[in-house]
Design an enzyme around this catalytic site. Sequence first.
Site, PDB file in Angstrom:
ATOM      1  N   GLU A   1      50.061  50.690   7.560  1.00  0.00           N
ATOM      2  CA  GLU A   1      49.197  51.385   8.521  1.00  0.00           C
ATOM      3  C   GLU A   1      49.896  52.617   9.082  1.00  0.00           C
ATOM      4  OE1 GLU A   1      48.114  48.386  11.498  1.00  0.00           O
ATOM      5  OE2 GLU A   1      48.474  46.832  10.001  1.00  0.00           O
TER       6      GLU A   1
ATOM      7  N   HIS B   1      44.358  51.747   9.859  1.00  0.00           N
ATOM      8  CA  HIS B   1      44.703  50.319   9.718  1.00  0.00           C
ATOM      9  C   HIS B   1      44.346  49.854   8.292  1.00  0.00           C
ATOM     10  CE1 HIS B   1      45.171  46.126  10.511  1.00  0.00           C
ATOM     11  NE2 HIS B   1      45.217  46.268  11.823  1.00  0.00           N
TER      12      HIS B   1
END
Length: 297
Positions: A264, A159
């Site tokens: 991500e 992330h």
Amino acid sequence: MAIEETETQVILSHPSDSSTNVTILKYGATVFSWKLYGQEQLWLSTAAKLDGSKPVRGGIPLVFPVFGKNESDPLLSKLPQHGLARNSTWEFLGQVKSNPPTVQFGLNPKLSNPEMTKLWSEDFNLILTVELGSDYLKTEIEVENLSSSKELKFNWLFHTYLKIPDIEDTMISNLVGMKLYDQLLKESFVDKHPCVTFHGEKDVIYQNVEADRVIQVVNQGKPVHTVKRVNLPDSVVWNPWIEKSGGMGDFEPKTGYKEMVCVEPGHVHDFVVLSPGEKWTAAQILSKDELKYQAIQ
Ligand code: BG6
């Protein structure tokens, strides 16, 4: 010293230039700072909690075994959004190479946050390898199914919060022609825009992005980040913009959405399924490369 360990974090410095360094919090094995020749490359909220009380808002939180909030899987739907890796304290396994400085962190059900393993009691072992190159940062994950009888089903995602000068002058290249799922519109379609630009909240999952497609973040025509993926077919692109970041207590300053974009790399469109005893590895490599536009195949 190239590698320094404190009670809560590990810092690697590059032997050729100590102003290139990376800091990893043991909580979540979260990389929360990566400086290249003294310049920070990752965005970190000034209100991010680095005391293990909640996942870090910024850096590279690790998402496992579920991306987002799963509503349908009998096992994974019990877990909170983005799973248990980002809110468990990982074990520092030590240094595996001195140049480029490379270290490993491990997580298994015994080390994981017990509140989470109560909800999802699968038997797994994770090893995160962080390698600090003189001009790149590689994070590699190995997931092993330790069960002798059950399959292990999971999502994985890095992330990554990238620091940028200004979201309104930023575009993301080389995703043209890819299928995406728009999490806000709840619709799937092929992105026909020549590049990704930002004019409001964005939360999309590009699916099955070809392995050799290099995702670049370009600011005013200059490439500021290059994201390469190994065995990670999907990529989320996220910016919360004004209203959503305004509602997040740990997102500061409130104008911070202008200076970050999340790219991500992950395996989130479908699950990775490992047979008993099987292993899976994947990696993200961040760098600052020359601009490279790739044609649609
Ligand atoms: C992104 C998701 O990966 O993470 C978004 O696509 C989500 O939907 C964002 O809002 C942040 O999630 P969290 O749990 O860290 O607030």
